[in-house]
Design an enzyme around this catalytic site. Sequence first.
Site, PDB file in Angstrom:
ATOM      1  N   GLU A 258      50.953  37.314  47.164  1.00 22.94           N
ATOM      2  CA  GLU A 258      51.141  38.688  47.619  1.00 22.94           C
ATOM      3  C   GLU A 258      52.599  38.943  47.974  1.00 22.94           C
ATOM      4  O   GLU A 258      53.341  38.046  48.368  1.00 22.94           O
ATOM      5  CB  GLU A 258      50.255  38.956  48.845  1.00 22.94           C
ATOM      6  CG  GLU A 258      48.774  38.913  48.530  1.00 22.94           C
ATOM      7  CD  GLU A 258      47.894  39.245  49.728  1.00 22.94           C
ATOM      8  OE1 GLU A 258      46.662  39.232  49.569  1.00 22.94           O
ATOM      9  OE2 GLU A 258      48.439  39.530  50.819  1.00 22.94           O
TER      10      GLU A 258
ATOM     11  N   LYS B  43      48.536  33.316  41.958  1.00 19.62           N
ATOM     12  CA  LYS B  43      48.817  34.673  42.425  1.00 19.62           C
ATOM     13  C   LYS B  43      49.302  34.613  43.865  1.00 19.62           C
ATOM     14  O   LYS B  43      48.799  33.809  44.659  1.00 19.62           O
ATOM     15  CB  LYS B  43      47.568  35.566  42.347  1.00 19.62           C
ATOM     16  CG  LYS B  43      47.828  37.014  42.792  1.00 19.62           C
ATOM     17  CD  LYS B  43      46.612  37.908  42.589  1.00 19.62           C
ATOM     18  CE  LYS B  43      45.556  37.699  43.639  1.00 19.62           C
ATOM     19  NZ  LYS B  43      45.999  38.104  45.006  1.00 19.62           N
TER      20      LYS B  43
ATOM     21  N   ASP C 129      44.633  31.890  43.770  1.00 19.86           N
ATOM     22  CA  ASP C 129      45.396  32.548  44.833  1.00 19.86           C
ATOM     23  C   ASP C 129      46.120  31.522  45.703  1.00 19.86           C
ATOM     24  O   ASP C 129      45.565  30.451  46.004  1.00 19.86           O
ATOM     25  CB  ASP C 129      44.447  33.346  45.739  1.00 19.86           C
ATOM     26  CG  ASP C 129      44.644  34.843  45.624  1.00 19.86           C
ATOM     27  OD1 ASP C 129      45.734  35.274  45.193  1.00 19.86           O
ATOM     28  OD2 ASP C 129      43.714  35.586  45.976  1.00 19.86           O
TER      29      ASP C 129
ATOM     30  N   ASP D 130      41.472  34.641  47.259  1.00 18.66           N
ATOM     31  CA  ASP D 130      41.221  34.298  48.657  1.00 18.66           C
ATOM     32  C   ASP D 130      40.183  35.237  49.261  1.00 18.66           C
ATOM     33  O   ASP D 130      39.764  35.058  50.408  1.00 18.66           O
ATOM     34  CB  ASP D 130      42.509  34.285  49.480  1.00 18.66           C
ATOM     35  CG  ASP D 130      43.271  35.602  49.453  1.00 18.66           C
ATOM     36  OD1 ASP D 130      42.775  36.577  48.865  1.00 18.66           O
ATOM     37  OD2 ASP D 130      44.376  35.647  50.028  1.00 18.66           O
ATOM     38  N   SER D 131      39.703  36.174  48.443  1.00 21.10           N
ATOM     39  CA  SER D 131      38.538  36.974  48.821  1.00 21.10           C
ATOM     40  C   SER D 131      37.319  36.082  49.038  1.00 21.10           C
ATOM     41  O   SER D 131      36.310  36.531  49.596  1.00 21.10           O
ATOM     42  CB  SER D 131      38.242  38.026  47.753  1.00 21.10           C
ATOM     43  OG  SER D 131      38.204  37.445  46.461  1.00 21.10           O
TER      44      SER D 131
ATOM     45  N   GLU E 288      46.874  47.180  44.376  1.00 22.58           N
ATOM     46  CA  GLU E 288      45.653  47.392  45.157  1.00 22.58           C
ATOM     47  C   GLU E 288      45.788  48.597  46.067  1.00 22.58           C
ATOM     48  O   GLU E 288      46.768  48.727  46.801  1.00 22.58           O
ATOM     49  CB  GLU E 288      45.311  46.149  45.985  1.00 22.58           C
ATOM     50  CG  GLU E 288      44.022  46.317  46.783  1.00 22.58           C
ATOM     51  CD  GLU E 288      43.460  45.031  47.350  1.00 22.58           C
ATOM     52  OE1 GLU E 288      42.420  45.099  48.039  1.00 22.58           O
ATOM     53  OE2 GLU E 288      44.049  43.963  47.116  1.00 22.58           O
TER      54      GLU E 288
END
Length: 286
Positions: free
Chosen positions: A136, A134, A104, A65-66, A203
């Site tokens: 978070e 992925k 993501d 999502d970057s 991270e």
Amino acid sequence: MTHVDPARKQSEKALYGGTGSRRITVRDIAAAKGRAEKWPMLTAYDAMTASVFDQAGIPVLLVGDSMGNCHLGYESTVPVTMDEMALLSAAVVRGTRRALVVGDLPFGSYQEGPVQALRSATRLVKEAGVGAVKLEGGERSAHQIELLVQSGIPVMAHIGLTPQSVNAYGGYPVQGRGEEAAQQLLRDAKAVQDAGAFAVVLELVPAELAAEVTRSLHIATVGIGAGPDCDAQVLVWTDMAGMTDGRVPRFVKQYAQLRQGLGDAARAFAEDVVGGAYPAEEHSFH
């Protein structure tokens, strides 16, 4: 019986530099952990860039999502939608042959609970063809991870700094400093492992803590700003290749200066057009 050199057999299995042509799977990631093999991961957001990285041998590509920051022009990852994620994930899958493509789950697509997470992850698997997703969060996302894995969807977890929580953090601070914070990060790591994640991104975590987490887990750790002892390392490709404008994070090493090179090419093209040098005879039809 034909003798197979063990060293050659190991080389064939290597995630980076291996000779196999099939898709990398989560079983290959687990095997690499057993061999103590380090491996690279990069982000990708389109078919052409993904094909370059795939042909370079990068074994895992993250459609992160970057993309919000470096591809779509958002100020953070928060606005990224499932439609955007599905569209670009499908492009990366189409551009690759060997890499494991991880998609993501964007902000708002799994926080409601396991059922929402399964619906979102299923979409990325069915529509885009990703090999894993992925998401978070550590302990707070364990139930989501558990249902996805039980449903046959491999999950890469993400703890430490979780960029989707930028508004709660008030920025991008290093995570896990101090005894209490370190213990929470260790609990988060164990929680995602116990829930069935095949790997976990760490991270912005102190290097010593990331090393402790890596030693304590049987699943792979993927570092980004987490020191040298993780099993793998990931960078946002535009940071790695020098496409990012302005300041880059301290943990980034730039391996090229593509922004400068691309700008130089654009200016050279413009000057040729204005000066009449392009198109020349060899570029014309009669």
